[in-house]
Structure formats: C-alpha cells, structure tokens
Design an enzyme around this catalytic site. Structure first.
Site, PDB file in Angstrom:
ATOM      1  N   LYS A  39       5.697  38.991  -1.092  1.00  0.00           N
ATOM      2  CA  LYS A  39       4.366  39.014  -1.682  1.00  0.00           C
ATOM      3  C   LYS A  39       3.597  40.232  -1.192  1.00  0.00           C
ATOM      4  CE  LYS A  39       2.733  35.170  -3.081  1.00  0.00           C
ATOM      5  NZ  LYS A  39       1.996  33.894  -3.216  1.00  0.00           N
ATOM      6  N   LYS A  55       2.216  24.882  -2.686  1.00  0.00           N
ATOM      7  CA  LYS A  55       0.877  24.336  -2.449  1.00  0.00           C
ATOM      8  C   LYS A  55       0.941  22.813  -2.570  1.00  0.00           C
ATOM      9  CE  LYS A  55      -1.342  28.541  -4.137  1.00  0.00           C
ATOM     10  NZ  LYS A  55      -2.202  29.175  -5.162  1.00  0.00           N
ATOM     11  N   ARG A  59       0.816  -1.211   0.000  1.00  0.00           N
ATOM     12  CA  ARG A  59       0.000   0.000   0.000  1.00  0.00           C
ATOM     13  C   ARG A  59       0.847   1.257   0.000  1.00  0.00           C
ATOM     14  NH1 ARG A  59      -3.365   1.592  -2.709  1.00  0.00           N
ATOM     15  NH2 ARG A  59      -4.180  -0.528  -2.514  1.00  0.00           N
ATOM     16  N   ASP A  82       1.610  38.962 -10.914  1.00  0.00           N
ATOM     17  CA  ASP A  82       0.486  38.200 -10.396  1.00  0.00           C
ATOM     18  C   ASP A  82      -0.850  38.720 -10.922  1.00  0.00           C
ATOM     19  OD1 ASP A  82      -0.554  36.133  -8.646  1.00  0.00           O
ATOM     20  OD2 ASP A  82      -1.294  37.761  -7.382  1.00  0.00           O
ATOM     21  N   GLU A  96       6.599  40.083  -5.702  1.00  0.00           N
ATOM     22  CA  GLU A  96       5.335  40.040  -6.433  1.00  0.00           C
ATOM     23  C   GLU A  96       4.833  41.449  -6.684  1.00  0.00           C
ATOM     24  OE1 GLU A  96       1.859  37.321  -5.266  1.00  0.00           O
ATOM     25  OE2 GLU A  96       1.254  39.286  -4.483  1.00  0.00           O
TER      26      GLU A  96
END
Length: 281
Positions: A164, A132, A97, A219, A197
């Site tokens: 950012k 992510k 598994r 962005d 960004e």
C-alpha cells in the site's frame, strides 16, 4: 471454516458469558427439565451461521438435538423458523445468547453482501471483503461474506503481499517495494501473490513497467481515471477498485470494467439481522 478456530471461539465466548454459572437458569429451572425452542426470524434477509449454531449447541451439551429447517445462504422472511433445538432446558438457555449474537451478526453481513452482489450481477465484477473486521471474529465475518455471495480477499497479513501507499513511501518508491517483495518471496519460498496499490495513473504506469505483480489496487480513482486505467492494463493484471465505495456508487465502479470492488462496509458497519430463540410450549 477451521474447526479448531471455531471450537476455541466457542470455548472463549462461553467463558465470557457464563463465568461461574448461569445463576438465573440454575435457580429457576430444575436440572432435569427438558424443552424445545425455535429460532425465529424477525426481519427479512439472508440467514448465515446455522452451521456455527449447531457447533455451539453441541459444545454446550452434546445431547441437544438440532433440527435445521433453513440452511445457510437462504433468503428468509419475518416469521420463518430456521431451526428447532430440544433437550435440557438449562443447556438451551446457556447456548441461546451466543447462538443469537453469532447468527445475527453473520446474517447481517450475509444480507448486506447479497444485496450488494445483486446490484452488480449484470457486470463481471465481483465483491471483495477487507481486513476491516471485528478482532477475533474475522473467520466468522468472512464466512458470512461468502455465504452472501461475496469473495474473500486475503485473510490476514500472511496470505498475500499487499503493498500500500505507506509501504511504497517507506520502501523508497514503487520499483524498490516490488523488487524487495519479489526477493522476499523467493528467499522465504512462499507461494503467495503480490498486489500493489496505486493512487494515480502515473503510479500505474510505473507499476506496469515492473514485473512480478499479480493484482493492481486502484485506490480512490475517479470514474474517468478508472476506465482509463482498466484500458491501459488491458487484462495484463487483475484489477481491484477501492476507496469510499458505497451501495449507491458500486454499480458505476463495476461498469468501469474492474475485476473486483472491495468494500470494508461489508463487515465494519453492518446491521445485525433481528431474530430470537423462543421456547415452544
């Protein structure tokens, strides 16, 4: 791939799955029984995780013998056999598994990445992953992106400064954020790059008036604004486009001339590639 991280992952995953023992195998199969199994592909795609599977089999039982027929990165079709494993039957089932879960996830990512890379192969743009990822599986998921032909962005918060919108807002502005980042790198004697960004052309102009930035993340730009931004930058900085980019739109973004396109979808929402481990009798 860091072998220590891999071994820790395998150890923890086996503890999670085994608990105090595989009671099904222990109760139905003699301890001395031996057998052979094949890893069978049930869906077309790109295989990834073969080397990880070998490490899992070895960690479960070093006496298991693995014969690899298809290596990481190869395109596979339904019915293909990636590998054979032979030895103690209980050991094969103990590893089954974890091998499948890992390879199916990695192969799904590699398959998606290869498909997207092929969409923009006529351009000079490369496909980047993001942070992510599944917690504690990032090293495997980013490895799968590489196997699929993509490029790894920063691995974590420690190997690049990525300023950012929230950082800019909290720092008091673009100039302040860049200045503080440069000072921090100098004081800490770090050898890492700075990316920032920007949300519009006005912010881009402000960044271009500063020095010390290596990459600019554009962005959520429209295609017209993105093309204008690439023209303004004119090769002075590495460029990256991000924000809601999909398979349907990535070619249009790449045609705007950016160096990279980043896609969280490479890792956060892919479908695993179907495969199974079947006894050879």
């Amino acid at each position: 791939m860091d072998s220590k991280i891999l071994q820790k992952f395998i150890k923890d995953a086996l503890i999670e799955d085994l608990g105090d023992g595989d009671h099904t195998s222990l109760s139905t199969i003699p301890a001395t029984a031996t057998g052979k199994a094949k890893l069978l592909i049930k869906e077309n795609g790109v295989v990834a995780g073969v080397e990880v599977a070998k490490a899992i089999f070895d960690a479960v039982d070093p006496s298991l013998k693995v014969e690899v027929l298809i290596n990481d990165g190869a395109e596979v079709n339904v019915g293909d056999i990636v590998l054979y494993v032979s030895g103690n039957s209980q050991s094969v089932l103990t590893a089954e598994r974890l091998v499948l879960n890992t390879m199916q996830r990695m192969s799904g990512i590699a398959t998606t990445t290869r498909r997207i890379v092929n969409l923009i192969k006529s351009t000079g743009t490369k496909v980047l992953d993001t942070r992510k990822t599944t917690p504690n599986l990032r090293f495997l998921e980013k490895e799968a992106v590489k196997i699929g032909g993509g490029v790894n962005h920063r691995f974590g918060l420690y190997d690049m400064i990525l300023i950012k919108d929230n950082h800019v807002d909290y720092a008091g502005g673009i100039a302040q954020a860049i200045g503080s980042a440069k000072k921090y790198i100098q004081e800490k004697h770090l050898n890492i790059q700075i990316e920032i960004e920007v949300r519009n052309l006005a912010e881009l102009q402000e960044v271009m008036q500063s020095s010390g930035v290596d990459r600019i993340l554009l962005d959520n730009f429209t295609f017209d604004a993105l093309r204008e931004a690439v023209t303004l930058i004119n090769g002075r900085f590495v460029t990256e486009a991000s924000g809601g980019i999909t398979e349907e739109t990535i070619l249009d973004y790449a045609k705007c001339g950016v160096d990279y396109v980043s896609m969280g979808a490479l890792t956060h929402s892919v479908k695993s590639l179907d495969m199974s481990l079947k006894a050879v009798v």
